[in-house]
Each structure stands twice: as C-alpha cells, then as structure tokens.
Motif scaffolding. Structure first.
Motif, PDB file in Angstrom:
ATOM      1  N   THR A 109       0.836  -1.202   0.000  1.00 31.94           N
ATOM      2  CA  THR A 109       0.000   0.000   0.000  1.00 31.94           C
ATOM      3  C   THR A 109       0.870   1.252   0.000  1.00 31.94           C
ATOM      4  O   THR A 109       0.589   2.226  -0.723  1.00 31.94           O
ATOM      5  CB  THR A 109      -0.922   0.007   1.224  1.00 31.94           C
ATOM      6  N   LEU A 110       1.949   1.252   0.792  1.00 37.51           N
ATOM      7  CA  LEU A 110       2.846   2.401   0.824  1.00 37.51           C
ATOM      8  C   LEU A 110       3.455   2.672  -0.554  1.00 37.51           C
ATOM      9  O   LEU A 110       3.512   3.827  -1.007  1.00 37.51           O
ATOM     10  CB  LEU A 110       3.960   2.170   1.850  1.00 37.51           C
ATOM     11  N   VAL A 111       3.884   1.618  -1.233  1.00 39.36           N
ATOM     12  CA  VAL A 111       4.499   1.789  -2.556  1.00 39.36           C
ATOM     13  C   VAL A 111       3.480   2.346  -3.545  1.00 39.36           C
ATOM     14  O   VAL A 111       3.762   3.281  -4.312  1.00 39.36           O
ATOM     15  CB  VAL A 111       5.089   0.453  -3.055  1.00 39.36           C
ATOM     16  N   ASN A 112       2.263   1.781  -3.529  1.00 38.57           N
ATOM     17  CA  ASN A 112       1.236   2.268  -4.461  1.00 38.57           C
ATOM     18  C   ASN A 112       0.815   3.700  -4.136  1.00 38.57           C
ATOM     19  O   ASN A 112       0.557   4.505  -5.046  1.00 38.57           O
ATOM     20  CB  ASN A 112       0.028   1.345  -4.443  1.00 38.57           C
ATOM     21  N   LYS A 113       0.734   4.004  -2.838  1.00 40.54           N
ATOM     22  CA  LYS A 113       0.398   5.379  -2.467  1.00 40.54           C
ATOM     23  C   LYS A 113       1.500   6.334  -2.947  1.00 40.54           C
ATOM     24  O   LYS A 113       1.214   7.422  -3.473  1.00 40.54           O
ATOM     25  CB  LYS A 113       0.221   5.502  -0.957  1.00 40.54           C
ATOM     26  N   GLY A 114       2.760   5.927  -2.809  1.00 39.77           N
ATOM     27  CA  GLY A 114       3.866   6.752  -3.299  1.00 39.77           C
ATOM     28  C   GLY A 114       3.781   6.974  -4.796  1.00 39.77           C
ATOM     29  O   GLY A 114       3.984   8.091  -5.295  1.00 39.77           O
TER      30      GLY A 114
END
Length: 863
Positions: A109-114
């Motif tokens: 989720t962090l990578v996609n949000k970034g």
C-alpha cells in the motif's frame, strides 16, 4: 476459488459474464452478509475483474466489500488500485489512507500510495511514503524506482540517479527503471549516459515507447535533432496516443527551425492531452520564434493557468512581453518566475536583459551577476553583462566579459561581433587581421557572427556586407505576414511620408536632416514622424516636433503595433532613418508598414531585406556595377547627403595653445569615431607624420583606453606620443569651430567620415579620402563630388598618403584647395538644402507613380 462456490457467488459470476453486474450490487451484498466465507471468494472475483480490465465491475465489488468489511487491508488496497487504474487518483489516495489506517506498515500500500502521489505531483509526500516503505522493505525495486521519480521532480537529480541505480541493482531487467534513470541524467547534462540508460531499457524491451522517447530527449540535448526525431517517431509508432512524445518531437523540430511543423506536433499533443501545460508552453515558444508574440502570450497564459508554479513558463511569457517592448510587465513575470525558483539563472539573466532595455544598466548588471553566481558557465549571461558594460562605456570590462562568454560558447549569436567592435572602440588591435579573416569566413558560411553595422568598419567587401545583412534580417527580422497585404489605395493629392527614427534629438542624423523636414513641400507631401528614441528635451527635439505635420512617439509600442498604426494612417512611403544602427527598429518594416519602404542616411549599406524597396544613394556611392551588392533598388539623387544650412558655427576663435597644439606644426586631424580607425589606416597616418616632420595628428578619443592604445601604437611605429593630440567632446557649435584650427582632415577607410566629413567641409577644412568599394567607403567621395573637389579623392593607399604629404609640404596648393572649397560652398549641391529637398521629393513622387501604375520598384535616377 473453491471448486463448488455457493450458488449466490455463482450468480455473481454469471452476472459478470453477462455484463449485468451493474445495478445488482444487492446480490454482492447478500453474498457477503449471508456467509463471511464468501468474502474471500468475492474479493477474488474483484481482483479477477481488475486483471481483465473490467474496472467498473471491480470497483462495484470492492465498494460493496468495503461497506461491509471494515478491517481488511486487502479490500482498501485493491479499491485504491482500481481507482488508480481508472485514473481517479484522489479516490485511490483515499482508499490507500484507509488501508494504512488498518495496517500502517503495509508495504504494498505504501508503494502504491507513493506512486499515486507521484501521479498527482505531490512529490514531497511521495518521497516520505516511499522512504517509509523502503525502511520496512529495502529490497523492493518498485519502491526505489518510484523514489527516483519523486526525487527527480523535486530537483534532487543526483539522488534520483542513485535511487534508480538501487532499483536496477535489485532487478537488472527492470527496463522502466533504466528508462526513468535517463531523465535525471539529462537534467545533470550527462546526455551520453542518459542515452546509454535508454539503450539498456530497449535491449530489455524493444517495444517500450517511453524509452524511445526518453532517448529522443537525450539526443535532442546532444543536438542530434534528426536522430531524436527518429526516436520520437518510433515511440509514436508503438504508442500513437503518447502526447509527451508528440510535443517532444515538436521541440526537436523547433531546434531545426521547422517551427510550423513543431506547432502541428504540439497541437497533436494537445488534442490528446488538453491539460498538458508543457505543450501549451512549447507551442508558445514556436510562435515566439515566428515573431507571433501576441499569439504566443495566449499560449503561455493557458500553460500557466494549468501549471501556475512553472517558473520557466513565467519566464517564457516574460520573453514574449520583452519582444513587444512591454518591459515592465516582462520584469514582473521574471520576478514571478524567480519567486517560484530563486536559483533560476535564466530568469535572472532575462530580467537583466529587460532592465538593460530600460537603460537601467547597473541593475541589469546586478541581475547578470546573480545569474552567474548560480551558473558560472552561463555564456549568454557573460555576454549580456558585456552588453550592459558596453552601454556604460566600461569597455575594458565589457571586452573581458565577451571574451569569457566566447571562451565558454564560441557560437553565441552576434557576440563575436560585439566583442570585436568593442575592441575597436578602444583601438585595441591585437590579432586584428586573424580576427577579421575569421569573421569574414564565418559570414561567408552563413553564421550569425556579427550584426551588420559592426562589419562596415572592418572590411570594404560589399558582397560580405550584403551577406551579413541578409543573415541578420532573416534571423532577426524575417518577412512577417501577420498584418496581411496592404490594400491598394486610391491615388491621393498629397503623398504621405512617414519618417521612422530613434534619433529625433541631438544626433548626427538630425543635424543633417532637420531642414529637409522643414522644407518639404506641404502642397504635395504630408510628413509624419514616428519617434522611438529618447526624449532629450534639446532645442533640436523641439525644432523637429515643429517641423513635422504630426510627431508621434511610439517608444513603448511593439513593432507590429507601430506598423499597424502606420497602415491606419495610410502612410504611402515609410522611410527608415536608422537601419541597423543603435536603437533601430527594423521589425516595424518586416510587417510592411507602408506600400513603399525606403532606407536612408542612418545605416550606410544594404538592409538585405526584401521588404525594403529602395535605398537612397548617388552614383558615386553606388555606381551601376556595384548594384548587385544591394537588395534594394537604388533611388539615385544627384547628391546623397542632406545638410542643414542652419547649423551654427561658434564665433569662438580657438588658439592652438588652448587645444594643446604646437603653434607652428601642420595639423592633420580626424574626428571620426575610434572604431573606424583600422591598423592599416593608422599605419598610413604614421608614415605621413614621419614624412612631414613638423606635423601632429589631432584626434577625438571617446575614452581613455583609446587614447592610451593609440599612443602605444604610435610609439611602436616610431612616432613620439607628443605628436598625437586628443580633443575632447565639445558643444556642437564649438566642435564645428574647432575644425578651423586644423589644416587637413584625414579620412578613415573603409568607413569614411559622414556627418564629420560634411562638418569639416562646412567649417572650410579640406577632407582627404581614400575611396573604397562599399557604401561607407564611398560616402566621403560623394561629399567631395557634390562640392566639386575631386582632387581630394584618392583610390589607393599610396596615393592617399602621397596627397596628404604633398598638401602639407606645399602650402600654396593647400591654400588653393581651401579657396576652391570656400568658392564652391554656395554654388554646388552639397549644402544646397532646397535643391536636395526637391530632388528627394522627385524620387518619392517617382516611387509613388510606379506604385500607382502597378509597377515593381526599379532603379530611379533623378538628374
């Protein structure tokens, strides 16, 4: 999925297959509420829909799941992913925020949000999120690659390259990272490395359009524009809807000066992506190059409405405002650019250029200094600072700045001409022959090496003068059809003449022409002044205001607006009194201000522009065999130069002592500007001084460096410094009176005395000239012909020197010349202003009659 899904799940599958899921979300909700074990199956159905690009169905499924299930990170994550695939970045970010509330350290989720933060250009948040992901899982290449994108857009280009390198180290076959790495490498000017990174990407995936486009960008920076275009074409063959590639190809076409094609490509980009700010700005740049400044402004405005924080866009708009002479507005736009990007060197330099136009030279210099503190190798800023220093007459500093600029970038447009002309102003002749030879070769090879005026004093080659003018006109002031053709007007009782000049003030041009304007026949002509020079509040300015039927100040108006005004006033003949001299505005004539356009007296040569129809001259200046070196048709008058009989010579009787001249010496003089003194001319003068033992040379030195250098050059030729005497700047009437103390005026070649020549003759001082082949090299011969003193015209250096020595050693022969000059003053054409006026009016009338008869301009001879 289980082998035997519950019937209600099978019903959902059936609805999906029949494209009937929309509107049946109740079935999904029932499946979820009936049995928690169905949640897993429904979630997998949603993922499957997303994988098969059935995004609306996937969205419906995950929205239903999220309404029923509050603590499953997978649901919010997948909902964010679907929103992202649909281009709904805000919806994606909201979903990822819910996922992270459930599980703050969920790396995917962090990578996609970034990645989504990058998409919405929130690069600072993207960097924060991605660094958190990497802190948890440093082995994720996608996280490093997305971090590289964020860093690049935050202008941390070196750090961006490191991030892409980390992604590639983790996954050497990560072709997107190889391609993306080329972007910060380009920003770091490591263009070859950028190209190599794209090659790596393409070796891994030859069908990756972005890598073809990115390599095109690197090749563009390497000035390999044709290759860049080929790479953009490949990208577009793979991805026809790739707006960025269309616009980038337009940029390469722009560099090749194929501006109309560039515009077509930017238009294509905008049809695909109407909110593409850079394409709006890029089209504005192409319109700018086509001198369509008002249109360019509209495109810059659109770009800035889409991307108001784009510093370069504000600066580009400032450049367009600069071109239409709205300098204060331009400065405001540069200030906006600099508020957004304080380290924007180009913005500082551009603002300096606008300040320079407002004659705020010290402020301009401060801005160039700021640009150079940010970018010490910024060649154009060094050159621009040289221009400002030149205007302040700080010639030594200007020369060092031009030299530095050319050392960094040898092909800055026109800078070499500025450099050499400034050296000539201080009579600095080091490497003169080599520099002039190089100069000439560059002009012959169509290079933008010098402005035409600067070449006039360096060579007598009329062909070279024409070539230089054509290069300059085509680059700076090409024919511009923005106003369209001028409709044919009905023949009028009075021919309306527009005189255009920056010099309606205390200036040599006005000293010659003032009485001409006063004497023009108002029963046949109406004359209008278009003034775009400084208001000096001098008596000459007042006199000129009264001399014209209308005196219009157009200083703050753009070239196209001045041309439009001239058309609205139905000017029949537009006369350019400046040409390529200081503050001239050739651009006005490029729009065709009048049906007939004429060049006269300000610029001594051809304009090299097809829109200039006639050049006023006489048969001494432009004999028939030299017509081929002029783009205009020649309007031949019996005598070329206008003169003003009202010029006042002071009654003051100078003594030799007060002027620093020896009492009994023969006084040769030359009060021409220092840049007209060539080493070959000075060599001849020194030989003359050697031959005439009791003689001195009385010169005008504009600056201390010229005086020092001329003394040094004289001593190097065996002439004592005391034999050079330097006069200072005097009021016009006293300046004329000073000629009376002299014995013989020695002319310069190849740029003769013009106003100074007729001034000397007016004061009764004989003028000896060496006639050349070019316009400025034959002006003094024209004056002498018009006053019937052919014995003062020579055609070889040896004859010039011999005649000077002869006059100095034979006082009776010189006295006879003085008497003839005095006798001829009122009986020959040179100072017969009414006769000159009638002849010029006859030329105007002939031009006008030819135009009314639908005849093309042709050579005119007024006898």
């Amino acid at each position: 999925m289980n082998e035997t899904p519950p019937p209600i799940v099978l019903e959902i599958v059936k609805l999906i297959r029949e494209n009937k899921l929309g509107g049946n979300e109740g079935v999904i909700l029932k499946a979820i509420k009936d049995d928690e074990s169905n949640i897993e199956l429904v979630c997998k159905l949603g993922i499957s829909c997303a994988q098969h690009n059935r995004l609306s169905e996937a969205l419906l499924i995950f929205n239903c799941l999220q309404s029923c299930v509050k603590d499953d990170v997978r649901i919010s994550y997948n909902l964010g992913l679907v929103h992202s695939l649909q281009g709904n970045h805000q919806g994606a970010l909201e979903a990822y925020a819910l996922a992270l509330q459930i599980k703050p350290d969920d790396v995917e989720t962090l990578v996609n949000k970034g990645s989504t933060c990058n998409d919405v250009k929130n690069y600072a948040l993207a960097l924060e999120v991605l660094e958190k992901a990497i802190g948890i899982r440093p082995d994720l290449p996608e996280a490093w690659s997305n971090k590289g994108i964020a860093l690049n857009n935050l202008n941390f280009h070196h750090e961006s390259v490191i991030a892409f390198d980390e992604a590639i180290k983790l996954n050497p076959s990560y072709f997107e990272a190889w391609s993306n790495k080329s972007v910060p490498l380009n920003k770091l000017k490591r263009y070859a490395s950028a190209s190599e990174a794209c090659d790596e990407a393409l070796s891994l995936n030859p069908d990756y359009a972005e890598a073809w486009s990115n390599k095109g960008a690197a090749l563009n920076q390497l000035k390999r524009y044709e290759e860049a275009i080929a790479h953009y074409d490949k990208a577009l063959s793979l991805k026809p809807g790739y707006a960025e590639a269309w616009s980038n190809k337009g940029n390469s076409l722009h560099e090749l000066k194929r501006y109309e094609e560039a515009i077509a490509h930017h238009d294509k980009a905008l049809s695909l992506k109407p909110d593409y700010a850079e394409a709006w700005s890029n089209k504005g740049n192409a319109l700018h190059e086509l001198k369509r400044y008002e249109e360019a402004l509209a495109y810059y405005d659109k770009a800035l409405s889409l991307k108001p924080d784009h510093a370069e866009g504000w600066s580009n708009k400032g450049n367009a405002l600069h071109e239409i002479k709205r300098y204060e507005e331009a400065i405001a736009h540069y200030d906006k650019a600099l508020s957004l990007q304080p380290d924007y060197a180009e913005g500082w330099s551009n603002k300096g250029a606008a300040l320079n136009e407002l004659k705020r030279y010290e402020e301009a210099i401060a801005h160039y200094d700021k640009a150079l503190s940010l970018k010490p190798d910024y060649a154009e800023a060094w050159s621009n600072k040289g221009v400002a220093l030149n205007e302040l007459k700080r010639y030594d500093a200007a020369i060092s700045h031009y030299d530095r600029a050319l050392g960094l970038k040898a092909d800055i447009d026109w800078a070499y001409g500025d450099f050499l002309h400034t050296k000539m102003k201080i009579c600095s002749w080091s490497n003169f022959q080599e520099q002039v030879k190089s100069f000439s070769e560059e002009v012959l090879s169509q290079q933008k090496i010098t402005r035409p005026f600067q070449l006039l004093s360096l060579t007598d080659d009329a062909f070279l003068h024409k070539q230089c003018s054509e290069i300059y006109a085509q680059d700076k002031y090409p024919i511009n059809s923005a106003l369209g053709p001028i409709p044919k007007s009905v023949k009028k009782e009075k021919i309306r003449i527009g005189y255009f000049s920056p010099d309606f003030r205390n200036h040599a041009v006005s000293f010659l022409t003032a009485e001409l304007f006063e004497l023009q026949d108002r029963s046949r002509f109406e004359i209008i002044a278009f003034s775009f020079g400084a208001e000096d509040k001098s008596p000459m300015r007042l006199r000129l205001r009264q001399a014209f039927d209308r005196f219009i100040v157009v200083s703050g108006i753009s070239d196209i607006e001045v041309a439009k005004l001239a058309r609205e006033l139905h000017i029949d003949i537009a006369v350019d009194l400046a040409g390529y001299t200081k503050d001239g505005r050739t651009g006005i004539f490029s729009y065709r201000a009048a049906p007939l356009q004429v060049s006269y007296i300000g610029y001594l040569g051809t304009m090299g522009a097809k829109y200039m129809d006639y050049l006023i001259a006489d048969k001494t200046i432009v004999p028939e065999h030299l017509q081929k070196f002029y783009s205009e048709k020649i309007a031949y008058l019996p005598s070329y130069q206008a003169n003003d009989r009202k010029r006042i010579i002071a009654n003051k009787q100078f003594t030799r002592q007060e002027l620093g001249l020896p009492e009994n010496a023969f006084v040769f003089c030359c009060f021409n500007n220092g840049y007209k003194i060539l080493p070959s001319t000075f060599d001849g003068w020194m030989r003359i001084l050697k031959a005439v033992k009791e003689s001195v040379l009385f010169l005008y030195a504009e600056n201390q460096w010229a005086e020092e250098n001329l003394i040094k050059e004289a001593e190097a030729r065996g002439i004592a410094s005391l034999r050079l005497v330097f006069g200072k700047l005097l009021p016009p009437d006293e300046y004329l009176a000073r000629y009376r103390i002299c014995d013989l005026f020695l002319d310069t070649a190849p740029y003769n005395a013009g106003t100074t020549g007729s001034d000397a003759l007016r004061a009764g001082l004989p003028l000896l000239t060496l006639m050349g082949e070019s316009f400025p090299g034959r002006v003094a011969a024209s004056l002498l012909t018009a006053i019937d003193l052919p014995e003062l015209i020579t055609t070889t250096q040896a004859a010039y020197e011999a005649r000077a020595i002869e006059f100095a050693k034979d006082p009776q022969k010189l006295l006879a010349i003085r008497r003839k000059l005095a006798d001829n003053f009122s009986s020959t054409p040179l100072f017969d202003t009414p006769l000159f006026t009638r002849n010029l009016e006859s030329a105007y009338a002939t031009m006008y009659e030819r135009y009314q008869a639908d005849l093309e301009p042709d050579h005119i001879v007024i006898n």
